[in-house]
Design an enzyme around this catalytic site. Structure first.
Site, PDB file in Angstrom:
ATOM      1  N   CYS A   2       0.720  -1.054   0.014  1.00  0.00           N
ATOM      2  CA  CYS A   2      -0.080   0.085  -0.015  1.00  0.00           C
ATOM      3  C   CYS A   2       0.921   1.147  -0.110  1.00  0.00           C
ATOM      4  CB  CYS A   2      -0.923   0.143   1.174  1.00  0.00           C
ATOM      5  SG  CYS A   2      -2.062  -1.292   1.231  1.00  0.00           S
ATOM      6  N   ARG A  27       3.536   0.116  -4.840  1.00  0.00           N
ATOM      7  CA  ARG A  27       3.301  -0.714  -3.674  1.00  0.00           C
ATOM      8  C   ARG A  27       1.859  -1.281  -3.485  1.00  0.00           C
ATOM      9  NH1 ARG A  27       6.644   1.063  -0.089  1.00  0.00           N
ATOM     10  NH2 ARG A  27       5.364   0.276   1.672  1.00  0.00           N
ATOM     11  N   GLY A 102      -0.378  -1.525   6.179  1.00  0.00           N
ATOM     12  CA  GLY A 102      -0.061  -2.177   7.292  1.00  0.00           C
ATOM     13  C   GLY A 102      -1.027  -3.153   7.846  1.00  0.00           C
ATOM     14  N   GLU A 488      16.352 -17.018 -11.435  1.00  0.00           N
ATOM     15  CA  GLU A 488      15.940 -15.604 -11.791  1.00  0.00           C
ATOM     16  C   GLU A 488      15.067 -15.225 -13.138  1.00  0.00           C
ATOM     17  OE1 GLU A 488      15.302 -13.051  -9.983  1.00  0.00           O
ATOM     18  OE2 GLU A 488      15.653 -11.258 -11.171  1.00  0.00           O
ATOM     19  N   LYS A 492      11.486 -13.897 -13.404  1.00  0.00           N
ATOM     20  CA  LYS A 492      10.869 -12.736 -14.318  1.00  0.00           C
ATOM     21  C   LYS A 492       9.662 -13.284 -15.019  1.00  0.00           C
ATOM     22  CE  LYS A 492      12.312 -10.360 -12.449  1.00  0.00           C
ATOM     23  NZ  LYS A 492      13.234 -10.227 -11.191  1.00  0.00           N
ATOM     24  N   GLU A 495       6.348 -13.843 -13.302  1.00  0.00           N
ATOM     25  CA  GLU A 495       5.594 -12.810 -12.765  1.00  0.00           C
ATOM     26  C   GLU A 495       5.137 -11.643 -13.393  1.00  0.00           C
ATOM     27  OE1 GLU A 495       8.060 -10.236  -9.719  1.00  0.00           O
ATOM     28  OE2 GLU A 495       9.873 -10.452 -11.176  1.00  0.00           O
ATOM     29  N   HIS A 511      16.710 -35.650 -13.408  1.00  0.00           N
ATOM     30  CA  HIS A 511      16.049 -36.261 -12.128  1.00  0.00           C
ATOM     31  C   HIS A 511      14.707 -35.908 -12.123  1.00  0.00           C
ATOM     32  CE1 HIS A 511      19.901 -37.433 -10.503  1.00  0.00           C
ATOM     33  NE2 HIS A 511      20.389 -36.271 -10.990  1.00  0.00           N
ATOM     34  N   LYS A 610       5.678  -4.062  -5.033  1.00  0.00           N
ATOM     35  CA  LYS A 610       6.913  -3.988  -5.048  1.00  0.00           C
ATOM     36  C   LYS A 610       7.551  -4.061  -3.675  1.00  0.00           C
ATOM     37  CE  LYS A 610      10.830  -2.760  -6.980  1.00  0.00           C
ATOM     38  NZ  LYS A 610      11.384  -3.639  -7.843  1.00  0.00           N
TER      39      LYS A 610
END
Ligand code: M6R
Length: 615
Positions: A2, A27, A102, A488, A492, A495, A511, A610
């Site tokens: 937020c 955010r 929060g 990574e 990327k 997401e 495996h 973020k």
């Protein structure tokens, strides 16, 4: 998560707050709202959706005037994203309006007690409970807003950054912080409140960052009075001068922040080592390490804690530290580490890595490590962030603001800082010779140019993206230093494009994951020269014989893998240990182009935010 914004001064608050919310959308972006004081009433406009939806709604309903106001962009925790749950929230009397970032953990019991006292609730949020608790205290104890906020906050458990104002006393905003960030921009006779400095950087370079359990009464045209929430002790606020500028937080001609940030990497890496990497003097200068050299040199073990992309940077660092320093390194997901009663001793050095410096799990892992007596070193990007304050010492990455939710330049600059630390320590202990040290530094200094060269693969990568944009799965393989790069790359892709992707150490393919390979499956293989090159060539052959489609990231001039792969992306040659700084670039571009071609919102992928300030 937020984003919160507030304004009190002589300007029209609405445009200031709206623009601020747009900057804080990284955010959270599932609903947004603004409350403004206007001639004795609080005008409220809020909606499910992004800040653009809020702007459209405000345009339709008529923009309200007012020179005091608060705004919020939400990442839902309690209650689904809808108009009712969007912030700001009113108290029952309609006098108080609040925004909150929060979680109030004990909201259910407080809500029950308030309902028993006749309060009514119109949303599912913990925030509406908090504003009514404040009102209840204010009325029953007959105290001013500031005191009521303080008493109420002493009854709640959880995390908060709040801003609240009172319709009956519209010359102040009361703010408080615990666990979520809160900055106060100090202008000429005006004040700004925000989750970070980006909403007010064009108005002022002066900011106060509240510490945990501090609150402030921000008075129109006067001053900021800071106090401790628990003890009520006054605190002398420290006004910091910010170095950030507006250009850094705007898109600068790029279609997306992510692309801008990918392209910023040559400069960002340079900024990371600027002043630290001193080839002519034969040294790496890092005050945070030098001041605590004994701690590092006497450590029996290094534990790295982080989440997401920062965790991947930690994995690269594990290979680098063990290679250069010959010290055992463990890399932990902060979320697991904090809850599994880990063995931590005074002989451990804990390195916490975080772009935002606000990740709740990483912060908790740091606190736990400190309690157990370990020395904790932070690697953060955001200056003055909670993690940078909570750690004993640290080093900033200096990557500049990263706005795109998908981390890009944060990853490469974290690896750069961690490499510098490893080199410095390895040199101090004599684990590497002077000439090895010098060669590493010289090679590190060539990396920005090599990243620039790697970025020239962009158009070629886009053509590959066009071929695989409709894939439903994708496998990423790498070995050694490039195994974390495979992880990574997969993160990327999933997401921002919502394609299922897995990263694996190339040899692990046999495996299990090999069963997935058929002619539909794109497999991205990082197969740079040196290291385990021959082994990776064998893995590529195994994929080829099962008709998988191979996209290989290879060293310029490669012959062997190029013969086998369907597509080849070349990166310049460098020292094996530094290859992640180059091989990661085409993977960032690949996921970027695929996401754009699929029509995804690259900078604001669904369900994400973020900084993850909730656990
Ligand atoms: O701010 P932090 O580095 O602590 O954030 C950790 C993760 O939340 C972050 O890296 C996340 O995985 C990114 N979205 C990855 O692109």
């Amino acid at each position: 998560m937020c984003g919160i914004v507030g304004y009190i001064g002589a300007r029209e608050a609405f445009p200031v707050i709206l623009k601020g919310l747009e900057r804080l959308e990284y955010r959270g972006y599932d609903s947004a709202g603004i409350a403004l004081y206007n001639k004795g009433i609080i005008e409220l406009c809020k909606t499910k959706g992004k800040v653009a939806d809020l702007r459209a709604k405000a345009d339709k309903e008529g923009v309200v005037n007012g020179s005091i106001g608060i705004g919020h962009t939400r990442w839902a925790t309690h209650g689904e994203p809808n108009d009712q749950n969007a912030h700001p929230h009113y108290s029952n009397s309609g006098d108080l309006a609040i925004i909150h970032n929060g979680i109030i953990e004990n909201y259910a019991s407080i809500k029950e007690a308030l309902i028993n006292r006749g309060y009514e609730f119109h949303s599912d949020t913990d925030t509406e409970v908090l504003v009514n608790l404040i009102e209840d205290v204010k009325t029953n104890e007959n105290v001013k807003l500031g005191k009521a906020v303080q008493i109420a906050l002493n009854q709640v458990v959880g995390a908060y950054a709040i801003a609240v104002f009172d319709r009956t006393k519209p010359d102040e905003i009361v703010v408080a912080k615990l666990g979520s960030p809160l900055a106060i921009g100090v202008g000429e006779d005006e004040f700004f409140i925000a989750s970070d400095a980006s909403p007010f950087i064009e108005y002022t370079n002066n900011a106060i960052y509240l510490e945990d359990e501090q609150m402030a009464i921000v008075k129109r045209g006067r001053d900021v009075r800071v106090r401790q929430v628990r003890s009520d002790k006054p605190v002398n606020p420290y006004v910091q001068e910010l170095k950030m500028n507006l250009e850094q937080i705007e898109k600068g001609g790029y279609d997306h922040f992510m692309l801008k940030e990918i392209y910023e990497q040559p400069e960002a890496i340079k900024d990371t080592y600027r002043g630290r990497l001193r080839i002519n003097d034969g040294i790496v200068k890092m005050a945070g390490v030098e001041d605590n050299l004994g701690k590092f040199l006497n450590a029996k073990r290094i534990i790295i804690v982080a989440c997401g992309t920062s965790w991947h940077a930690g994995l690269v660092a594990e290979y680098i530290f063990e290679e250069l320093m010959r010290i055992p390194v463990e890399v932990e997901y902060a979320s697991e580490f904090r809850y599994r009663n880990p063995v931590i001793t005074q002989d451990d050095v804990v390195i916490a890595i975080s772009q935002s410096g606000e990740t709740a799990d990483t912060l908790a892992a740091i606190k736990l490590s400190k309690e157990k007596g370990a020395f904790v070193f932070g690697v953060c990007n955001v200056v003055g962030s909670s993690i940078s304050r909570e750690t004993h010492a640290g080093a900033y990455t200096h990557a500049g603001p990263e706005i795109g939710v998908a981390s890009t330049k944060a990853f490469t600059t974290q690896i750069t800082v961690l490499t510098l630390i490893a080199l410095k320590l390895a040199k101090s202990t004599g684990k590497i010779t002077h000439s090895e040290f010098h060669n590493y530094l010289a090679e590190l200094e060539t990396i920005p140019v090599k990243v620039q060269e790697t970025l020239k693969t962009d158009a070629h990568v886009a053509t590959i993206a066009d071929i695989y944009k409709d894939a439903t799965n994708c496998l990423y393989l790498g070995r050694g230093y490039n195994f974390p790069v495979a992880l990574e790359g997969a993160l990327k892709l999933k997401e921002i494009s919502y394609i299922h992707a897995e990263g694996y150490p190339a040899a692990e393919m046999k495996h299990g994951p090999i069963a997935l390979i058929d002619e539909q499956m794109p497999v991205v293989v990082i197969a740079t020269k040196k290291g385990h090159y021959e082994k990776v060539v064998s893995n590529v052959q195994e994929i080829k014989s099962r008709k998988g489609k191979i996209i290989a990231v290879v060293t310029q001039g490669d012959k062997d893998v190029s013969k086998l792969a369907d597509h080849v992306i070349e990166v310049p040659e460098t020292h094996e240990l530094l290859t992640p700084l180059l091989t990661t670039i085409p993977l960032q571009l690949l996921s970027y182009h695929i996401a754009v071609m699929r029509g995804c919102n690259v900078d604001q992928p669904r369900n994400l935010a973020k900084s993850v300030t909730v656990e």
